[in-house]
Write an enzyme that holds these catalytic residues in place. Structure first.
Site, PDB file in Angstrom:
ATOM      1  N   ARG A 111       0.968  -1.169  -0.068  1.00  0.00           N
ATOM      2  CA  ARG A 111      -0.121  -0.125  -0.054  1.00  0.00           C
ATOM      3  C   ARG A 111       0.917   1.187  -0.141  1.00  0.00           C
ATOM      4  O   ARG A 111       1.908   1.347   0.769  1.00  0.00           O
ATOM      5  CB  ARG A 111      -0.822  -0.069   1.210  1.00  0.00           C
ATOM      6  CG  ARG A 111      -1.845   1.129   1.466  1.00  0.00           C
ATOM      7  CD  ARG A 111      -2.773   1.114   0.391  1.00  0.00           C
ATOM      8  NE  ARG A 111      -4.127   1.688   0.735  1.00  0.00           N
ATOM      9  CZ  ARG A 111      -4.957   2.026  -0.183  1.00  0.00           C
ATOM     10  NH1 ARG A 111      -4.955   1.695  -1.540  1.00  0.00           N
ATOM     11  NH2 ARG A 111      -6.069   2.844  -0.085  1.00  0.00           N
ATOM     12  N   THR A 385      -9.110   0.378 -10.383  1.00  0.00           N
ATOM     13  CA  THR A 385      -8.370  -0.611  -9.777  1.00  0.00           C
ATOM     14  C   THR A 385      -8.346  -1.839 -10.437  1.00  0.00           C
ATOM     15  O   THR A 385      -9.037  -1.955 -11.458  1.00  0.00           O
ATOM     16  CB  THR A 385      -8.686  -0.803  -8.194  1.00  0.00           C
ATOM     17  OG1 THR A 385      -8.610   0.172  -7.432  1.00  0.00           O
ATOM     18  CG2 THR A 385      -8.080  -1.997  -7.550  1.00  0.00           C
ATOM     19  N   ASP A 427      -8.363   8.033  -0.028  1.00  0.00           N
ATOM     20  CA  ASP A 427      -8.696   6.837   0.942  1.00  0.00           C
ATOM     21  C   ASP A 427      -8.390   7.316   2.341  1.00  0.00           C
ATOM     22  O   ASP A 427      -8.952   6.446   3.189  1.00  0.00           O
ATOM     23  CB  ASP A 427      -7.960   5.701   0.333  1.00  0.00           C
ATOM     24  CG  ASP A 427      -8.472   4.908  -0.983  1.00  0.00           C
ATOM     25  OD1 ASP A 427      -9.793   5.413  -1.267  1.00  0.00           O
ATOM     26  OD2 ASP A 427      -7.942   3.840  -1.540  1.00  0.00           O
TER      27      ASP A 427
END
Ligand code: GLY
Length: 574
Positions: A111, A385, A427
């Site tokens: 991430r 994504t 996010d």
């Protein structure tokens, strides 16, 4: 097939057939040496990804003697080239790995992280209100990329082939070019107001200020050079040296806050997957900083208290929706970066907590989300994504979901790199209760902080039962987790890979307080019944998700791969 791609790519491989007599036994355990199944390897390999060229890149890598992990590197990097709207070297991802030789299951967390200079209020104006689109476009929206580090880590620790081989198809695709697909063109149109700030982006994707049309060749020579440096130098080839210098210069010139140490200090993290059981199925999935595993476990722990088979379709949908609502509520409150936040996971994952949540569900009435927590959000549609699933003939598995967040990420490319930066800073919860691009709300657990990983919904997952396994995942922002939940419920009921990707979807995420459903996901009778119970329902304007699934049935030996009919992917068994 391989020859066709080989001639297209012009890449020379050391072709080697699969070891069809590789009858080694392997452990099918969830990191636990005690849970041992002794099963013959599948003898067939399978890849399902969002693009035929990426699937072919994986196939070539297997044919060159690579295992599923080498193929994952090849597929991931090829997707970074041919599906630039969805993922890339400027983004991150999660890779769930199953090593057949040892039975180990590993969740590789690649991430993005917030730059060290990031601050909690950096996206708020002087009145404390969110600055419009500040986490959406341009380098301030971008976290420090993790995908290149993941490719290096997987290749060095689990692969058999050097990066020079597993990255070769991606390099060829970047340099020789590929034919623009309708989906990538749709994404370019969708972000057409964004990329004026990025001449390098425009040079590649909108040369002469003209959008490409279907059939045009997209060449990315700078990306090819960046991939070559990664192939030759590994981690240093991206996070130090020439690539890093170009990235930092481009970001800082355009007002971003990345520094050289941000890149040099980036590290992937191996974490234990989150594992739980439901009706004879073991679910191995994504732990924080993904919210996927916790939300899935909460949903399934709630469902486990009902005899679903004895209930009507409307009751089943009602319970699913109420379980989703409660799981996403907890997502908003508790979940964040496990390296920075203390989360009450033991409680959230306990049977006792599921029983409490179950007790709060009224079978006759929808629970207003506002009664669980104040309403802040009106929701949004944007999502991108990509996900791919791989099984090799030895039984190694990869489920990988990777992203640059929304279409074309930050729509920003530092000059000379060919790398599109992510906009994953969106996010984070930039202000308690303020919805992000997916309408998700959050609070302090997921606030912006230096070096923090932003909470994700990406949920690469393995399902295991005594009959076989499934490898699955999907894009779709906040809707990823409910797609996986519904597909897993279908699998345990006997659905094939093809039925899982075809399944119509519905979704509730606490806020906004509505059930989004694809046309056909709920019958008109069920819709009417849910409305009677007080649910707000919105039919999705278009289908969503792009699931890729591989299944292997231990009993029949059948391996099946399936790609989502909503996308442009390809699934193949070799
Ligand atoms: N960027 C979408 C997610 O990680 O959930």
């Amino acid at each position: 097939m391989i020859n066709r791609w080989r001639s297209i790519y012009g890449v020379t491989f050391r072709a080697r057939p699969f070891s069809l007599v590789c009858l080694i036994f392997f452990l099918s355990a969830c990191g636990s040496p005690s849970a041992v199944d002794v099963i013959k390897p599948p003898a067939e390999a399978a890849i399902a990804s969002a693009d035929p060229l990426a699937t072919a890149a994986g196939e070539m890598t297997l044919a060159a003697g690579g295992n599923a992990f080498d193929a994952a590197v090849a597929v991931s990097a090829a997707l970074a080239v041919v599906e630039p709207a969805s993922s890339g070297l400027g983004g991150g991802g999660f890779f769930l790995l199953h090593d057949a030789a040892t039975g180990r299951q590993i969740f590789l967390d690649a991430r993005e992280t917030a730059p060290a200079a990031a601050t909690t209020g950096m996206y708020l104006d002087s009145d404390g209100e969110p600055l419009p689109r500040a986490t959406y476009t341009g380098p301030l929206a971008a976290g420090i990329p993790g995908l290149p580090a993941a490719l290096v880590h997987i290749s060095e620790n689990y692969g058999r082939l050097p990066l020079s081989v597993s990255l070769a198809p991606a390099i060829e695709l970047a340099e020789a070019g590929f034919i623009a697909t309708p989906r990538m063109l749709l994404g370019l149109k969708f972000r057409r107001t964004a990329y004026d700030i990025s001449p390098a982006f425009k040079e590649v994707f909108i040369p002469d200020n003209t959008l490409p049309v279907a059939g045009d060749i997209i060449r990315q020579p700078d990306l090819g050079r960046t991939l070559r440096r990664l192939a030759a130098q590994g981690f240093d080839g991206f996070y130090l040296g020439e690539t890093a210098a170009l990235l930092i210069a481009g970001v800082q010139e355009a007002g971003g806050i990345w520094t050289a140490p941000d890149l040099a200090n980036y590290r992937v993290v191996e974490r234990p997957p989150l594992v739980f059981n439901y009706r004879g199925m073991r679910v191995i999935t994504a732990p924080p900083p993904s919210s996927g595993g916790v939300v899935l476990a909460t949903v399934f722990n709630i469902l486990a208290g009902y005899d679903l088979d004895s209930l009507s379709s409307a009751d089943q949908a009602h319970i699913n929706i109420e379980a989703m609502r409660r799981a996403y509520r907890d997502r908003a409150e508790y979940l964040g970066d496990p390296d920075q936040i203390v989360m009450p996971l033991t409680r959230l994952l306990s049977d006792g907590y599921a029983a409490e949540l179950r007790a709060s569900i009224d079978m006759d009435l929808a629970t207003p989300s506002a009664s669980l927590r104040p309403v802040f959000s009106d929701g949004s549609q944007g999502s991108d994504t990509t996900h791919f699933s791989i099984l090799d003939a030895e039984g190694n598995r990869v489920a990988a979901t990777q992203s640059i967040n929304t279409w074309y990420g930050a729509a920003f490319m530092p000059a000379g790199t060919g790398v599109i930066l992510n906009n994953e800073m969106d996010d984070f919860s930039i202000k308690p209760g303020a919805p992000n691009s997916f309408g998700l709300v959050g609070a302090g657990a997921n606030s912006v902080a230096p070096n923090r990983r932003m909470l994700s919904s990406m949920s690469p997952t393995f399902l295991e039962s005594s009959d076989g396994i499934a490898i699955l995942g999907s894009p779709g922002g906040s809707r990823i987790i409910t797609q996986v939940a519904l597909a897993a419920q279908a699998w345990i009921e006997g659905a094939s890979a093809s039925e899982m990707v075809n399944l119509k979807r519905y979704h509730q995420q606490y806020l906004p307080d509505t059930v989004v459903y694809e046309s056909g996901a709920l019958s008109s009778e069920v819709v009417a019944e849910l409305i009677t119970r007080g649910h707000d329902l919105t039919e999705s304007r278009r289908p969503y998700g792009n699931m890729n699934v591989v299944t292997w049935n231990y009993l029949s030996g059948d391996v099946e791969a399936a790609t989502d009919p909503r996308g442009e992917g390809e699934a193949r068994v070799y």
